[in-house]
Scaffold this motif. Structure first.
Motif, PDB file in Angstrom:
ATOM      1  N   UNK A 113       0.780  -1.269   0.050  1.00  0.00           N
ATOM      2  CA  UNK A 113       0.019   0.080   0.084  1.00  0.00           C
ATOM      3  C   UNK A 113       0.846   1.263   0.060  1.00  0.00           C
ATOM      4  N   UNK A 114       2.125   1.264   0.491  1.00  0.00           N
ATOM      5  CA  UNK A 114       2.972   2.363   0.670  1.00  0.00           C
ATOM      6  C   UNK A 114       3.587   2.663  -0.899  1.00  0.00           C
ATOM      7  N   UNK A 115       3.632   1.543  -1.739  1.00  0.00           N
ATOM      8  CA  UNK A 115       3.771   1.635  -3.123  1.00  0.00           C
ATOM      9  C   UNK A 115       2.702   2.516  -3.807  1.00  0.00           C
ATOM     10  N   UNK A 116       1.524   2.387  -3.443  1.00  0.00           N
ATOM     11  CA  UNK A 116       0.584   3.054  -3.989  1.00  0.00           C
ATOM     12  C   UNK A 116       0.746   4.539  -3.583  1.00  0.00           C
ATOM     13  N   UNK A 117       0.934   4.741  -2.191  1.00  0.00           N
ATOM     14  CA  UNK A 117       1.119   6.106  -1.624  1.00  0.00           C
ATOM     15  C   UNK A 117       2.073   6.837  -2.524  1.00  0.00           C
ATOM     16  N   UNK A 118       3.310   6.061  -2.755  1.00  0.00           N
ATOM     17  CA  UNK A 118       4.451   6.612  -3.572  1.00  0.00           C
ATOM     18  C   UNK A 118       4.046   6.846  -4.950  1.00  0.00           C
ATOM     19  N   UNK A 119       3.182   6.044  -5.640  1.00  0.00           N
ATOM     20  CA  UNK A 119       2.993   6.207  -6.954  1.00  0.00           C
ATOM     21  C   UNK A 119       2.168   7.557  -7.066  1.00  0.00           C
ATOM     22  N   UNK A 120       1.301   7.556  -6.261  1.00  0.00           N
ATOM     23  CA  UNK A 120       0.357   8.630  -6.249  1.00  0.00           C
ATOM     24  C   UNK A 120       1.027   9.906  -6.072  1.00  0.00           C
ATOM     25  N   UNK A 121       2.159  10.062  -4.966  1.00  0.00           N
ATOM     26  CA  UNK A 121       3.076  11.297  -4.896  1.00  0.00           C
ATOM     27  C   UNK A 121       3.641  11.442  -6.208  1.00  0.00           C
ATOM     28  N   UNK A 122       4.058  10.500  -6.731  1.00  0.00           N
ATOM     29  CA  UNK A 122       4.818  10.677  -8.094  1.00  0.00           C
ATOM     30  C   UNK A 122       3.925  11.313  -9.328  1.00  0.00           C
ATOM     31  N   UNK A 123       2.749  10.686  -9.085  1.00  0.00           N
ATOM     32  CA  UNK A 123       1.631  11.314  -9.883  1.00  0.00           C
ATOM     33  C   UNK A 123       1.343  12.835  -9.732  1.00  0.00           C
ATOM     34  N   UNK A 124       1.393  13.095  -8.577  1.00  0.00           N
ATOM     35  CA  UNK A 124       0.981  14.776  -8.091  1.00  0.00           C
ATOM     36  C   UNK A 124       2.403  15.668  -8.585  1.00  0.00           C
ATOM     37  N   UNK A 125       3.439  14.969  -8.226  1.00  0.00           N
ATOM     38  CA  UNK A 125       4.758  15.708  -8.430  1.00  0.00           C
ATOM     39  C   UNK A 125       4.870  16.027  -9.821  1.00  0.00           C
ATOM     40  N   UNK A 126       4.459  14.936 -10.683  1.00  0.00           N
ATOM     41  CA  UNK A 126       4.503  14.993 -12.192  1.00  0.00           C
ATOM     42  C   UNK A 126       3.474  16.108 -12.776  1.00  0.00           C
ATOM     43  N   UNK A 127       2.401  16.048 -12.015  1.00  0.00           N
ATOM     44  CA  UNK A 127       1.396  17.020 -12.444  1.00  0.00           C
ATOM     45  C   UNK A 127       1.682  18.478 -12.328  1.00  0.00           C
ATOM     46  N   UNK A 128       2.251  18.707 -11.116  1.00  0.00           N
ATOM     47  CA  UNK A 128       2.290  20.208 -10.540  1.00  0.00           C
ATOM     48  C   UNK A 128       3.686  20.646 -10.872  1.00  0.00           C
TER      49      UNK A 128
END
Length: 130
Positions: A113-128
């Motif tokens: 589940x922390x991998x999901x957290x990390x990938x979500x953070x990557x998505x936000x970083x890439x987006x913004x």
């Protein structure tokens, strides 16, 4: 095809592909446990939606889709943290709890589940980022 793609776009595509692969693994793990808890359905249902949204966003940069993706990534970030809590509680409930290192090997994987957290953070970083 890749020439001229900004790194943000490549990272969103990467996140989408990673969400698709994680979705397969999570579905297998949760099906193996017969979906004993309602929360087991959450990543099984949301990860394919995250994957498709990210992949479509990497090819079609629509403003409304960026906001939908951002909202999904915030939900994914929080859901991953909550999933890690549930997985840690699952390890604790096994005979011997945290004192038995074997429980971390055969119990619910706390890192997934922390991998999901990390990938979500990557998505936000890439987006913004850009």
């Amino acid at each position: 095809m890749w020439q001229g793609w900004p790194i943000e776009r490549v990272l969103i595509l990467f996140a989408g592909l990673a969400f698709a692969l994680i979705a397969v693994q999570v579905t297998l793990f949760h099906a193996r446990q017969n979906f004993r808890h309602w929360a087991m359905w959450v990543p099984v249902l949301e990860l394919p939606v995250f994957a498709v949204t990210a992949i479509v966003l990497s090819f079609m940069n629509a403003g409304w889709l960026r906001w939908v993706f951002a909202l999904m990534m915030v939900i994914g970030f929080a859901g991953g943290v909550y999933g890690a809590y549930l997985h840690a509680a699952g390890v604790r409930q096994r005979v011997g709890g945290y004192s038995q290192s074997q429980n971390f090997l055969v119990g619910p994987p706390i890192i997934l589940p922390l991998l999901i957290t990390a990938m979500s953070a990557l998505g936000l970083l890439a987006l913004f980022w850009g």
